[in-house]
Design an enzyme around this catalytic site. Sequence first.
Site, PDB file in Angstrom:
ATOM      1  N   TYR A  65      55.188  51.419  44.499  1.00  6.18           N
ATOM      2  CA  TYR A  65      54.859  50.075  44.182  1.00  6.18           C
ATOM      3  C   TYR A  65      53.514  49.999  44.620  1.00  6.18           C
ATOM      4  O   TYR A  65      52.573  49.130  43.677  1.00  6.18           O
ATOM      5  CB  TYR A  65      55.662  48.970  44.728  1.00  6.18           C
TER       6      TYR A  65
ATOM      7  N   PHE B  12      38.765  40.123  17.639  1.00  2.00           N
ATOM      8  CA  PHE B  12      39.889  40.977  17.350  1.00  2.00           C
ATOM      9  C   PHE B  12      41.066  39.697  17.481  1.00  2.00           C
ATOM     10  O   PHE B  12      40.799  38.624  18.329  1.00  2.00           O
ATOM     11  CB  PHE B  12      40.154  41.990  18.313  1.00  2.00           C
ATOM     12  N   THR B  13      42.064  39.931  16.885  1.00  2.00           N
ATOM     13  CA  THR B  13      43.208  38.721  16.784  1.00  2.00           C
ATOM     14  C   THR B  13      43.705  38.509  18.128  1.00  2.00           C
ATOM     15  O   THR B  13      43.790  37.113  18.624  1.00  2.00           O
ATOM     16  CB  THR B  13      44.511  39.109  15.924  1.00  2.00           C
TER      17      THR B  13
ATOM     18  N   ASP C 222      34.459  45.733  24.807  1.00  2.91           N
ATOM     19  CA  ASP C 222      35.769  45.979  24.292  1.00  2.91           C
ATOM     20  C   ASP C 222      35.546  47.427  23.942  1.00  2.91           C
ATOM     21  O   ASP C 222      35.224  47.711  23.156  1.00  2.91           O
ATOM     22  CB  ASP C 222      36.011  45.308  23.518  1.00  2.91           C
TER      23      ASP C 222
ATOM     24  N   LYS D 163      44.311  53.561  22.355  1.00  3.83           N
ATOM     25  CA  LYS D 163      43.590  54.003  21.467  1.00  3.83           C
ATOM     26  C   LYS D 163      42.986  55.381  21.786  1.00  3.83           C
ATOM     27  O   LYS D 163      43.639  56.332  21.722  1.00  3.83           O
ATOM     28  CB  LYS D 163      42.760  53.063  20.711  1.00  3.83           C
TER      29      LYS D 163
ATOM     30  N   ARG E 298      45.103  42.946   7.238  1.00  3.38           N
ATOM     31  CA  ARG E 298      44.146  42.601   7.913  1.00  3.38           C
ATOM     32  C   ARG E 298      43.142  41.615   7.004  1.00  3.38           C
ATOM     33  O   ARG E 298      42.379  41.781   6.412  1.00  3.38           O
ATOM     34  CB  ARG E 298      43.314  43.687   8.488  1.00  3.38           C
TER      35      ARG E 298
ATOM     36  N   PHE F 224      51.157  36.795  11.725  1.00  2.00           N
ATOM     37  CA  PHE F 224      51.212  38.227  10.840  1.00  2.00           C
ATOM     38  C   PHE F 224      52.321  38.874  11.575  1.00  2.00           C
ATOM     39  O   PHE F 224      52.818  39.972  10.974  1.00  2.00           O
ATOM     40  CB  PHE F 224      49.847  38.978  11.149  1.00  2.00           C
TER      41      PHE F 224
HETATM   42  N1  F0G Z   1      40.737  45.036  21.508  1.00  2.00           N
HETATM   43  C1  F0G Z   1      40.622  46.014  20.320  1.00  2.00           C
HETATM   44  C2  F0G Z   1      39.318  46.222  19.710  1.00  2.00           C
HETATM   45  C3  F0G Z   1      41.821  46.199  19.700  1.00  2.00           C
HETATM   46  O1  F0G Z   1      42.117  46.999  18.664  1.00  2.00           O
HETATM   47  C4  F0G Z   1      43.085  45.891  20.455  1.00  2.00           C
HETATM   48  C5  F0G Z   1      44.345  46.243  19.784  1.00  2.00           C
HETATM   49  C6  F0G Z   1      42.866  45.067  21.467  1.00  2.00           C
HETATM   50  C7  F0G Z   1      41.907  44.626  22.026  1.00  2.00           C
HETATM   51  C8  F0G Z   1      44.436  44.648  22.204  1.00  2.00           C
HETATM   52  O2  F0G Z   1      45.121  45.878  22.740  1.00  2.00           O
HETATM   53  O3  F0G Z   1      47.140  45.968  21.526  1.00  2.00           O
HETATM   54  O4  F0G Z   1      46.615  47.161  23.896  1.00  2.00           O
HETATM   55  O5  F0G Z   1      46.962  44.653  23.740  1.00  2.00           O
HETATM   56  N2  F0G Z   1      44.426  46.742  18.549  1.00  2.00           N
HETATM   57  C9  F0G Z   1      45.896  47.133  18.069  1.00  2.00           C
HETATM   58  C10 F0G Z   1      45.741  47.583  16.656  1.00  2.00           C
HETATM   59  C11 F0G Z   1      47.016  46.240  18.211  1.00  2.00           C
HETATM   60  O6  F0G Z   1      46.491  47.888  15.871  1.00  2.00           O
HETATM   61  O7  F0G Z   1      44.567  47.492  16.152  1.00  2.00           O
HETATM   62  P1  F0G Z   1      46.543  45.961  22.886  1.00  2.00           P
END
Ligand code: F0G
Length: 481
Positions: A79, A131-132, A222, A265, A388, A454
Site C-alpha cells: 500500500y 480537451f473534454t 498535457d 496513450k 468529436r 457524449f
Molecule cells: N488529455 C488528453 C490530451 C487526452 O487525450 C485525454 C484522454 C485526457 C487528457 C484524459 O485522460 O482518459 O486518462 O482520463 N483522452 C481519451 C481519448 C479519453 O479517447 O482521446 P484519461
Amino acid sequence: MSIRLSDGTEIPIEMHKIRIVQKVRLAPARERLQAMEEAGYNTFLLRTRDIFMDMLTDSGTNAMSDNQQASMLLADDAYAGSDSFYKLADAVKEILGYEYLLPAHQGRACEHLLAKAFIKPGTYIPMNYHFTTTKAHFNLLGATVLELFGPEALITESSNPFKGNMDLGRLKAAIDEHGVDKIPFVRMEATTNLIGGQPFSLANLREVKALVAPLKIPLVLDASLISENAYFIRQREPGYENATIRAIILEMMQLADICYLSGRKSCMVRGGLIATNRKDLYEAIRPWLPVYEGFYTYGGMSSKEIEAMAVGMREMTDLEVAGSSADAIKYFAERLISKGVPVVTPPGGLACHLDAMRFVPHLPQTEYPAGALGAAVYITSGIRGMERGTVSMDRDEAGNDVPSDMELLRLAVPRRVFTMSHFLYATDRIKWLLEHRDLIGGLEFYEEPPILRFFGGRMKPKNNWGAKLAAAFEKDFGPDC
Ligand code: F0G
C-alpha cells in the site's frame, strides 16, 4: 517506421511481430443496425462483441510489449512505499527529467488535482485547445477556458505542420485583459486531441515559456501524447531531423513547470501522473492525492500498471514506437484522400479524422453531423469511431446546444493493433459510404446526461435513415457482410 517499396509507394512497416492476438467478429449489417439502435446511435454504448475494428480511442487500448507484460509480474502491491513506484519515479526522472512524481489513476484525475490545487472561481486558463475532461474539471471549479490557437488550427484541409501552436499575440492580449493574478497557469496540450491530433513546435513552446516565465505564470504541459508530438517535431521542425525522440521530449519538459499525462496513450498502459521540479507546486498538489486518488506511492493505479508504465515510458522514446501510430494514420489518411474522402490534414497523432462538415454537408450542426457519420460508418463497416463535434460539447447555461468548432469523426489508431488489410477494408467501406452519403440523416437526443453528454447520451435517427442505409449496404454486399 515507413518503408518505400520498389514501385515508389510508402507503407507503414511493423517493427514488431504479433505473438498475442484477440479474436474479433464481423457482424453482418443487419445485426450492426440492431446494435446501433440499441446503443442510441452513440458508439460509446456499443458492445465490443458487435465491433470489428475498434477505433473509438487509443486510450488504454494499445498493444503492450513483451517487456511491459513481463514487468507486471514483478509488481510490488504494498500500500505504501512500493518498489514499483520508485521504478516509475526513476523512469520519470530519466525520460521526463522531473524530480517529483504524483501518480494518479488516469489523466482526468490529474486534471482534477491540478484544478483543486490551483483554480479559483473567476480565473482563466489559456490553452492551445481544450480537451473534454480538462474543460469539465476547470469549469467545475469556476475557471473559464481560453482557447488561443492560431488562424489555421480549425482549417481541416491544411499543410500547416504545427496547427497545435498557441497564438502568442492572443496569449499576450489575454494576459493583458485578465491580469496575471487571474491566470493560475497556461496549458499546452501535446498534439491537440480535439482538432485532429495536431502538434505544436518546440519554437512555439519556447515562445510561450518566454512570455509567461517573467510573469511567474506556470506552464503546464498535457503530455498524454508526448512521443507523437516529439515524432512530428523530428519530422517537421527544421533543426530536429537528427534529434532523438528522447532529446526532444526532454527539451519540451525543460520548458514546462508541471507535466501531467494520461498514461493510457504514449505510455501504453492504464494510469496517469503529474510530475514537476518545483517543490512549491508539488506541495500544493500533494495533500489532495490521498483524498481523491490513493496513497502517494500508487495514486489509484494498480502496481502492475505502474511497473508497465515505467517500461512503456522508456519504450515510447524508441523512434519506431513513437511513430507506430503516426505512420499508420498517415497511410490510412492518404488512402482515404485518394478516394475523395475528406479528412483532416496534415494527418496527426492518435487518429485519422473524417471531416463531417464536408462528408455530410447536407446536415446542419443542430442535427449532429459527426455523430450521424459515426453511426453510419459503424452500420456500413463494423468500425467504431468517436464523435468529436457538437455532441461532445455540453449545452450552455440557457440549455442551448453549443456548436463545435469542428465536426469530426475520429477513427483512432491504437499503437500496434491494426494491420494494413484493416486500413484497406476501412478505406473501401468508407468510400462506399461517401458514394451513398445522401442516405445519412440527422440525429436528435432522447436521453441526455447534464455533463459530458457524449459518453452516455442516446439519440434517434430522423426518418429512420439507419435502416435505409443498412438495406442499401446489404443490397450491394449481400446479407453476410
Ligand atoms: N488529455 C488528453 C490530451 C487526452 O487525450 C485525454 C484522454 C485526457 C487528457 C484524459 O485522460 O482518459 O486518462 O482520463 N483522452 C481519451 C481519448 C479519453 O479517447 O482521446 P484519461
